[in-house]
Enzyme design. Structure first.
Site, mmCIF file in Angstrom:
data_model
loop_
_atom_site.group_PDB
_atom_site.id
_atom_site.type_symbol
_atom_site.label_atom_id
_atom_site.label_comp_id
_atom_site.label_asym_id
_atom_site.label_seq_id
_atom_site.Cartn_x
_atom_site.Cartn_y
_atom_site.Cartn_z
ATOM 1 N N HIS A 277 0.843 -1.200 0.000
ATOM 2 C CA HIS A 277 0.000 0.000 0.000
ATOM 3 C C HIS A 277 0.877 1.248 0.000
ATOM 4 C CE1 HIS A 277 -4.192 -1.540 1.278
ATOM 5 N NE2 HIS A 277 -3.615 -2.349 0.413
ATOM 6 N N TYR B 260 -9.846 5.929 6.366
ATOM 7 C CA TYR B 260 -10.126 6.325 7.746
ATOM 8 C C TYR B 260 -11.153 7.444 7.690
ATOM 9 C CZ TYR B 260 -5.846 3.955 9.355
ATOM 10 O OH TYR B 260 -4.884 3.032 9.666
ATOM 11 N N PRO C 192 -5.541 0.828 18.158
ATOM 12 C CA PRO C 192 -5.162 0.312 16.830
ATOM 13 C C PRO C 192 -5.200 1.338 15.702
ATOM 14 C CG PRO C 192 -7.326 -0.517 17.490
ATOM 15 C CD PRO C 192 -6.783 0.237 18.654
ATOM 16 N N LYS D 150 -0.061 0.229 14.971
ATOM 17 C CA LYS D 150 1.303 0.156 15.517
ATOM 18 C C LYS D 150 1.553 -1.020 16.469
ATOM 19 C CE LYS D 150 3.211 3.491 13.445
ATOM 20 N NZ LYS D 150 3.061 2.855 12.141
ATOM 21 N N TYR E 266 3.401 6.742 10.028
ATOM 22 C CA TYR E 266 2.542 5.622 9.620
ATOM 23 C C TYR E 266 3.366 4.490 8.992
ATOM 24 C CZ TYR E 266 -1.738 3.257 8.270
ATOM 25 O OH TYR E 266 -2.759 2.332 8.163
HETATM 26 C C1 LIG Z 1 -8.719 -7.297 19.093
HETATM 27 C C2 LIG Z 1 -7.363 -6.770 18.726
HETATM 28 C C3 LIG Z 1 -7.184 -6.089 17.514
HETATM 29 C C4 LIG Z 1 -5.932 -5.598 17.164
HETATM 30 N N1 LIG Z 1 -5.772 -4.934 15.984
HETATM 31 C C5 LIG Z 1 -4.570 -4.436 15.662
HETATM 32 C C6 LIG Z 1 -4.361 -3.729 14.455
HETATM 33 O O1 LIG Z 1 -5.278 -3.540 13.665
HETATM 34 N N2 LIG Z 1 -3.104 -3.272 14.179
HETATM 35 C C7 LIG Z 1 -2.050 -3.500 15.037
HETATM 36 O O2 LIG Z 1 -0.913 -3.107 14.748
HETATM 37 N N3 LIG Z 1 -2.211 -4.156 16.180
HETATM 38 C C8 LIG Z 1 -3.445 -4.624 16.504
HETATM 39 N N4 LIG Z 1 -3.600 -5.289 17.657
HETATM 40 C C9 LIG Z 1 -2.422 -5.480 18.488
HETATM 41 C C10 LIG Z 1 -1.594 -6.661 18.035
HETATM 42 O O3 LIG Z 1 -2.431 -7.741 17.729
HETATM 43 C C11 LIG Z 1 -0.637 -6.972 19.165
HETATM 44 O O4 LIG Z 1 0.185 -5.835 19.342
HETATM 45 C C12 LIG Z 1 0.222 -8.205 18.930
HETATM 46 O O5 LIG Z 1 -0.554 -9.369 18.972
HETATM 47 C C13 LIG Z 1 1.325 -8.282 19.994
HETATM 48 O O6 LIG Z 1 1.963 -9.513 19.902
HETATM 49 P P1 LIG Z 1 2.570 -10.192 21.192
HETATM 50 O O7 LIG Z 1 3.175 -11.460 20.706
HETATM 51 O O8 LIG Z 1 3.416 -9.234 21.926
HETATM 52 O O9 LIG Z 1 1.321 -10.491 22.146
HETATM 53 P P2 LIG Z 1 0.110 -11.495 21.921
HETATM 54 O O10 LIG Z 1 -0.239 -11.598 20.487
HETATM 55 O O11 LIG Z 1 -0.943 -11.067 22.880
HETATM 56 O O12 LIG Z 1 0.685 -12.898 22.365
HETATM 57 C C14 LIG Z 1 0.906 -13.225 23.716
HETATM 58 C C15 LIG Z 1 0.810 -14.721 23.875
HETATM 59 O O13 LIG Z 1 1.124 -15.067 25.202
HETATM 60 C C16 LIG Z 1 0.234 -16.057 25.656
HETATM 61 N N5 LIG Z 1 0.163 -16.013 27.122
HETATM 62 C C17 LIG Z 1 -0.453 -15.100 27.900
HETATM 63 N N6 LIG Z 1 -0.310 -15.421 29.194
HETATM 64 C C18 LIG Z 1 0.414 -16.553 29.242
HETATM 65 C C19 LIG Z 1 0.883 -17.380 30.295
HETATM 66 N N7 LIG Z 1 0.606 -17.090 31.572
HETATM 67 N N8 LIG Z 1 1.582 -18.494 29.988
HETATM 68 C C20 LIG Z 1 1.872 -18.790 28.690
HETATM 69 N N9 LIG Z 1 1.446 -18.049 27.660
HETATM 70 C C21 LIG Z 1 0.729 -16.941 27.927
HETATM 71 C C22 LIG Z 1 -1.088 -15.685 24.995
HETATM 72 O O14 LIG Z 1 -1.988 -16.785 24.905
HETATM 73 C C23 LIG Z 1 -0.600 -15.254 23.615
HETATM 74 O O15 LIG Z 1 -0.552 -16.314 22.697
HETATM 75 C C24 LIG Z 1 -4.835 -5.798 18.036
HETATM 76 C C25 LIG Z 1 -5.012 -6.470 19.245
HETATM 77 C C26 LIG Z 1 -6.264 -6.944 19.596
HETATM 78 C C27 LIG Z 1 -6.432 -7.654 20.916
#
Ligand SMILES: Cc1cc2nc3c(=O)[nH]c(=O)nc-3n(C[C@H](O)[C@H](O)[C@H](O)COP(=O)(O)OP(=O)(O)OC[C@H]3O[C@@H](n4cnc5c(N)ncnc54)[C@H](O)[C@@H]3O)c2cc1C
Length: 394
Positions: free
Chosen positions: A72, A202, A294, A298, A385
């Site tokens: 994009h 947006y 969101p 980021k 962005y």
């Molecule tokens: C509904 C939603 C929509 C989103 N939309 C966007 C978007 O449009 N654009 C964007 O940039 N970001 C978006 N985000 C944010 C993005 O998805 C997150 O920033 C990203 O998933 C971060 O990755 P992570 O691996 O740090 O955490 P997570 O993806 O949360 O992964 C953490 C993992 O740790 C595991 N875990 C938790 N506790 C424990 C434990 N005690 N023991 C073992 N495992 C555990 C969880 O099950 C999970 O699998 C969104 C988030 C949500 C919730």
């Protein structure tokens, strides 16, 4: 069990870190509380910065993204009956973003790390806590088949998201938390219909914010701003599409294809930062340390930049016996985190409806009109962005 780097959580942060370390011969174990299918089924982010795309290529998990991801070169902003395009390459020396779903990234990383490389990832294995993070051999305490177990590590990476246990293993007086919640949420639909526009739209509208996004040429992701206490059960598919159309310019609304939901959910909006991101031998990365609304796309990208810094720090430690990058991790990662927190807060504040405050809404329209007519403002939006550059290390 014993490993070099024990990783809590198999979201994008944990999998990407494990994969990058594995390619350098560093041993890791991931412990994940949910099942593999559950982790894969979570519908989340979709806009990838150049830095994250490059990191996935470095992790040898970017092949499908390069084939199927959509490049994009801009976004569109609808406000005050106008639709204005923002051209990223023009304002950033040629930079672009990639649209490729978080579920696809997670799938590609699992395939590369678990199925092809035999990486050690234990699902349905909840971590209870981290002990001895300030000693030379911290332990992750977890549960497997109802039994309490220990994973002894050189280092622990807390990649367990906002609700995880790694941040909570730190005494309250050693950690500073910064938080802002917003008085609204996003109601999102995922549907197998072609996107209404090739690029994201947006919309700032008197009825509230709307976003037209996508995951592919045939799958759309749309959102409307909703009340914080709203419930998915209050919304039929038709009610969602009608509300979305009302918030878009008529020519966009008229060409929108609608269909049944694959998924519908409500996400609250929050800005959150935990400081520092290192506690002895425990390092926080991704959502365990910070959350952004969101709007600026980021969250996932910040998780990737943390992993960029953390992977380099571990590699420098194991390959060159250097500890300076580990020492600088928190400071370096947080510098970028706070800039993304600021951008996401600014863009959220500019685009959403705050109560019935007409002063705020007039100020938003004035700022949007200024933005689309100012090269300086367009450059500021575009460079944030597409993603601020990662700091390089010698
Ligand atoms: C509904 C939603 C929509 C989103 N939309 C966007 C978007 O449009 N654009 C964007 O940039 N970001 C978006 N985000 C944010 C993005 O998805 C997150 O920033 C990203 O998933 C971060 O990755 P992570 O691996 O740090 O955490 P997570 O993806 O949360 O992964 C953490 C993992 O740790 C595991 N875990 C938790 N506790 C424990 C434990 N005690 N023991 C073992 N495992 C555990 C969880 O099950 C999970 O699998 C969104 C988030 C949500 C919730």
């Amino acid at each position: 069990m014993r490993t070099q780097v024990g990783i809590i959580g198999s979201g994008p942060s944990g999998l990407l870190l494990a994969r990058l370390l594995h390619l350098q011969g560093i041993d890791t174990v991931i412990l994940e509380s949910h099942s593999r299918d559950y982790v894969l089924g979570r519908i989340r982010a979709g806009v990838i910065e150049q830095g994250m795309a490059d990191l996935l290529r470095e992790a040898k998990a970017g092949e499908r993204m390069d084939k199927e991801g959509l490049i994009h070169e801009g976004i569109n902003i609808a406000f005050d009956d106008r639709l204005e395009r923002i051209d990223f390459p023009k304002h950033t020396d040629g930079k672009v973003v990639m649209v490729y779903g978080q579920t696809e990234i997670t799938y590609d990383l699992m395939k590369a790390h678990i199925d092809e490389a035999g990486g050690k990832v234990y699902y349905d294995t909840p971590v209870i806590g981290v002990e001895g993070y300030d000693t030379d051999s911290p332990k992750i305490i977890y549960e497997q088949n109802g039994q309490r177990q220990e994973l002894v590590c050189d280092f622990v990476a807390g990649c367990d998201g906002y609700h995880g246990v790694s941040r909570k293993s730190i005494p309250a007086d050693k950690i500073s938390l910064f938080e802002r919640t917003y008085p609204f949420g996003w109601l999102g639909i995922l549907s197998d219909v072609p996107p209404v526009n090739e690029e994201l739209i947006y919309a700032n509208h008197p009825r509230g914010f709307a976003l037209c996004s996508m995951r592919s040429h045939t799958r759309s992701r749309y959102y409307v701003q909703c009340e914080l206490d709203d419930k998915v059960e209050n919304w039929t598919d038709d009610a969602f599409w009608d509300e979305l159309r009302r918030r878009l310019p008529p020519r966009v609304a008229d060409s929108m294809k609608t269909g049944p939901r694959l998924e519908m959910s409500i996400a609250p909006l929050r800005s959150f930062v935990a400081e520092p991101m290192r506690f002895g031998r425990l390092f926080l990365a991704g959502d365990s340390a910070h959350i952004v609304p969101p709007t600026g796309a980021k969250g996932l990208n910040l998780a990737a930049s943390d992993i960029y810094y953390l992977s380099r720090a571990f590699i420098a430690y194991y390959k060159e016996k250097r500890t300076d990058l580990l020492d600088r991790y928190s400071e370096t990662a947080l510098r970028r985190v706070w800039k993304a927190i600021r951008f996401s807060w600014w863009y959220t504040s500019l685009m959403h409806k705050f109560d019935d405050d007409m002063m705020t809404s007039r100020l938003q329209i004035a700022e949007l009109d200024y933005l689309v007519n100012s090269d300086a403002a367009l450059t500021t939006l575009s460079e944030n962005y597409v993603g601020l550059p990662y700091e390089k290390f010698e």
